[in-house]
Scaffold this motif. Structure first.
Motif, mmCIF file in Angstrom:
data_model
loop_
_atom_site.group_PDB
_atom_site.id
_atom_site.type_symbol
_atom_site.label_atom_id
_atom_site.label_comp_id
_atom_site.label_asym_id
_atom_site.label_seq_id
_atom_site.Cartn_x
_atom_site.Cartn_y
_atom_site.Cartn_z
ATOM 1 N N PHE A 212 0.848 -1.183 0.000
ATOM 2 C CA PHE A 212 0.000 0.000 0.000
ATOM 3 C C PHE A 212 0.894 1.248 0.000
ATOM 4 N N THR A 213 0.702 2.121 -0.988
ATOM 5 C CA THR A 213 1.404 3.397 -1.005
ATOM 6 C C THR A 213 0.380 4.487 -0.715
ATOM 7 N N ASN A 214 0.556 5.156 0.420
ATOM 8 C CA ASN A 214 -0.481 6.053 0.919
ATOM 9 C C ASN A 214 -0.180 7.527 0.639
ATOM 10 N N PHE A 215 -1.258 8.256 0.325
ATOM 11 C CA PHE A 215 -1.179 9.697 0.090
ATOM 12 C C PHE A 215 -2.231 10.388 0.949
ATOM 13 N N ASN A 216 -1.815 11.401 1.665
ATOM 14 C CA ASN A 216 -2.735 12.160 2.508
ATOM 15 C C ASN A 216 -2.255 13.611 2.574
ATOM 16 N N PRO A 217 -3.003 14.501 3.222
ATOM 17 C CA PRO A 217 -2.572 15.906 3.284
ATOM 18 C C PRO A 217 -1.250 16.142 3.996
ATOM 19 N N SER A 218 -0.823 15.184 4.804
ATOM 20 C CA SER A 218 0.438 15.357 5.535
ATOM 21 C C SER A 218 1.671 15.056 4.687
ATOM 22 N N ASN A 219 1.542 14.111 3.749
ATOM 23 C CA ASN A 219 2.719 13.714 2.969
ATOM 24 C C ASN A 219 2.614 14.033 1.480
ATOM 25 N N SER A 220 1.552 14.770 1.108
ATOM 26 C CA SER A 220 1.357 15.102 -0.302
ATOM 27 C C SER A 220 0.539 16.386 -0.412
ATOM 28 N N SER A 221 0.192 16.756 -1.643
ATOM 29 C CA SER A 221 -0.617 17.960 -1.866
ATOM 30 C C SER A 221 -2.110 17.658 -1.911
ATOM 31 N N LEU A 222 -2.510 16.476 -1.493
ATOM 32 C CA LEU A 222 -3.935 16.177 -1.398
ATOM 33 C C LEU A 222 -4.581 17.159 -0.432
ATOM 34 N N PRO A 223 -5.637 17.877 -0.842
ATOM 35 C CA PRO A 223 -6.154 18.968 -0.004
ATOM 36 C C PRO A 223 -7.010 18.531 1.177
ATOM 37 N N ASN A 224 -7.533 17.287 1.110
ATOM 38 C CA ASN A 224 -8.440 16.845 2.166
ATOM 39 C C ASN A 224 -8.356 15.327 2.275
ATOM 40 N N PRO A 225 -8.456 14.758 3.476
ATOM 41 C CA PRO A 225 -8.294 13.307 3.616
ATOM 42 C C PRO A 225 -9.501 12.478 3.186
ATOM 43 N N SER A 226 -10.687 13.087 3.112
ATOM 44 C CA SER A 226 -11.893 12.336 2.769
ATOM 45 C C SER A 226 -12.025 12.213 1.254
ATOM 46 N N VAL A 227 -11.720 11.017 0.736
ATOM 47 C CA VAL A 227 -11.723 10.774 -0.712
ATOM 48 C C VAL A 227 -12.975 10.000 -1.085
ATOM 49 N N PHE A 228 -13.736 10.536 -2.044
ATOM 50 C CA PHE A 228 -15.004 9.929 -2.440
ATOM 51 C C PHE A 228 -15.010 9.382 -3.861
ATOM 52 N N SER A 229 -14.150 9.906 -4.710
ATOM 53 C CA SER A 229 -14.194 9.493 -6.112
ATOM 54 C C SER A 229 -12.801 9.526 -6.722
ATOM 55 N N ILE A 230 -12.518 8.525 -7.573
ATOM 56 C CA ILE A 230 -11.240 8.465 -8.299
ATOM 57 C C ILE A 230 -11.525 7.931 -9.704
ATOM 58 N N VAL A 231 -10.993 8.603 -10.712
ATOM 59 C CA VAL A 231 -11.034 8.084 -12.080
ATOM 60 C C VAL A 231 -9.668 8.305 -12.723
ATOM 61 N N HIS A 232 -9.395 7.535 -13.773
ATOM 62 C CA HIS A 232 -8.135 7.668 -14.513
ATOM 63 C C HIS A 232 -8.433 7.895 -15.978
ATOM 64 N N ASP A 233 -7.663 8.782 -16.603
ATOM 65 C CA ASP A 233 -7.827 8.983 -18.039
ATOM 66 C C ASP A 233 -6.929 8.005 -18.802
ATOM 67 N N ALA A 234 -6.927 8.111 -20.123
ATOM 68 C CA ALA A 234 -6.168 7.174 -20.949
ATOM 69 C C ALA A 234 -4.666 7.257 -20.715
ATOM 70 N N ASN A 235 -4.205 8.363 -20.155
ATOM 71 C CA ASN A 235 -2.777 8.542 -19.854
ATOM 72 C C ASN A 235 -2.430 8.163 -18.416
ATOM 73 N N ASN A 236 -3.386 7.527 -17.739
ATOM 74 C CA ASN A 236 -3.246 7.110 -16.346
ATOM 75 C C ASN A 236 -3.124 8.285 -15.374
ATOM 76 N N VAL A 237 -3.588 9.445 -15.786
ATOM 77 C CA VAL A 237 -3.666 10.585 -14.874
ATOM 78 C C VAL A 237 -4.896 10.393 -13.998
ATOM 79 N N ALA A 238 -4.703 10.559 -12.706
ATOM 80 C CA ALA A 238 -5.795 10.360 -11.760
ATOM 81 C C ALA A 238 -6.503 11.677 -11.458
ATOM 82 N N TRP A 239 -7.818 11.607 -11.452
ATOM 83 C CA TRP A 239 -8.656 12.717 -10.992
ATOM 84 C C TRP A 239 -9.339 12.263 -9.715
#
Length: 337
Positions: A212-239
């Motif tokens: 498990f590789t974890n990302f949260n507001p403490s170790n990354s630029s994620l603005p909030n810890p509550s994640v509700f949705s994730i999608v990836h485009d054809a270039n594997n960019v995550a939204w």
């Protein structure tokens, strides 16, 4: 003396009459009230319990498989082929709960995440998995995804963590026995490399089946810890949708879109769907739907004030093979051509 009194009396009558006439002449009539303007019909069709076979207006998820729409509601699962509605609930089937959170199809099997267990449905019969008859740690199932090997991954509400099931063997991951950051797994999405992205209440984790590789507001630029949705485009960019806005992450660079720095109407982003690589539909919990064009940085906002959207709380957005957008809300479904 009498004549003087008569003259005084006549003068008073004349004065009262003059004042009354003057008030009437200067009376301001109220402006006529114009009828309310008709809201633009942005959405070509709206389905509710009053005009369709929907069993409930609270929609949790819509999965589109070919021409079939599988609709998870708070009163059972609805199957819609464009003409006919088929409803599965606790009264007419083995469904263990009428609250259906999520639907995921694999081949001929529809997997149904409910508030009281996991269901495998082949179109005729159901197999029910619960903590009472399987290693499933929690009966409240929130999200489902299949990996490249065909294994089902199950996200549960607080307490159960992440569960893997290959049809025979069960694996349970929690913060107590792994690096999973939180027991509540709201979303599971497979990227183009086959890795699983897990949205939790403590950030998101990228899981390769071992680590498990974890990302949260403490170790990354994620603005909030509550994640509700994730999608990836054809270039594997995550939204990524959080309670802190919309985030774009290409594996190295982070870009956050919020109410404060963009045209995003509300930071509570609970649903994301890609129309194209650069066009993103964003469902918010309280401000309706936004369409964001990343290439030219334009935002279009739809809500109950400026359109016929039935509700401002968007729970899911799906796009059919005919490119019609199906928007799930807490008060029905809206279709956008």
């Amino acid at each position: 003396m009498i004549t003087k009194r008569i003259l005084t009396y006549c003068f008073l009558l004349f004065f009262i009459f003059f004042i009354a006439c003057n008030k009437k002449a200067n009376k301001i009539e109220p402006e006529p009230i114009s009828p309310p303007a008709t809201k633009p019909s942005i959405f070509s069709q709206v389905f509710t319990t009053s005009n369709s076979g929907l069993p409930d207006n609270f929609i949790n998820d819509i999965e589109i498989v070919g021409a079939i729409k599988k609709i998870a509601t708070n009163n059972g699962l609805a199957l819609f082929d464009g003409t006919n509605w088929t409803i599965l609930n606790t009264s007419n089937s083995s469904l263990p709960s009428n609250i259906v959170h999520f639907v995921k199809t694999n081949g001929l099997i529809t997997w149904i995440a409910t508030d009281n267990g996991l269901v495998s449905y082949d179109g005729a019969s159901m197999i029910i998995y619960k903590s009472q008859n399987s290693p499933l740690p929690s009966n409240r199932i929130r999200s489902l995804e299949f990996d490249n090997a065909g294994k089902l991954w199950i996200g549960t509400f607080s307490g159960g963590g992440l569960v893997g099931f290959d049809g025979v063997t069960w694996e349970v991951f929690t913060p107590a026995n792994s690096d999973l950051p939180n027991n509540s797994v709201s979303v599971i999405k497979k990227d183009t490399n086959g890795k699983l992205w897990l949205g939790t209440a403590s950030g998101f984790s990228v899981f390769d089946g071992v680590t498990f590789t974890n990302f949260n507001p403490s170790n990354s630029s994620l603005p909030n810890p509550s994640v509700f949705s994730i999608v990836h485009d054809a270039n594997n960019v995550a939204w990524i949708g959080t309670n802190g806005g919309l985030t774009r992450f290409d594996g190295v660079n982070w870009q956050n879109f919020t109410m404060q720095n963009s045209g995003l109407p509300l930071n509570l982003v609970h649903s994301i769907t890609l129309k194209t690589t650069n066009e993103i539909y964003i469902g918010m919990a309280g401000q309706g739907l936004a369409l964001f064009n990343y290439s030219n940085n334009t935002w279009t906002h739809y809500n109950t004030n400026n359109s016929n959207l039935p509700n401002n709380f968007i729970t899911d957005v799906s796009i059919a093979i005919d490119n019609v957008v199906w928007i799930a809300t807490e008060n029905g479904i809206a279709l956008k051509e």
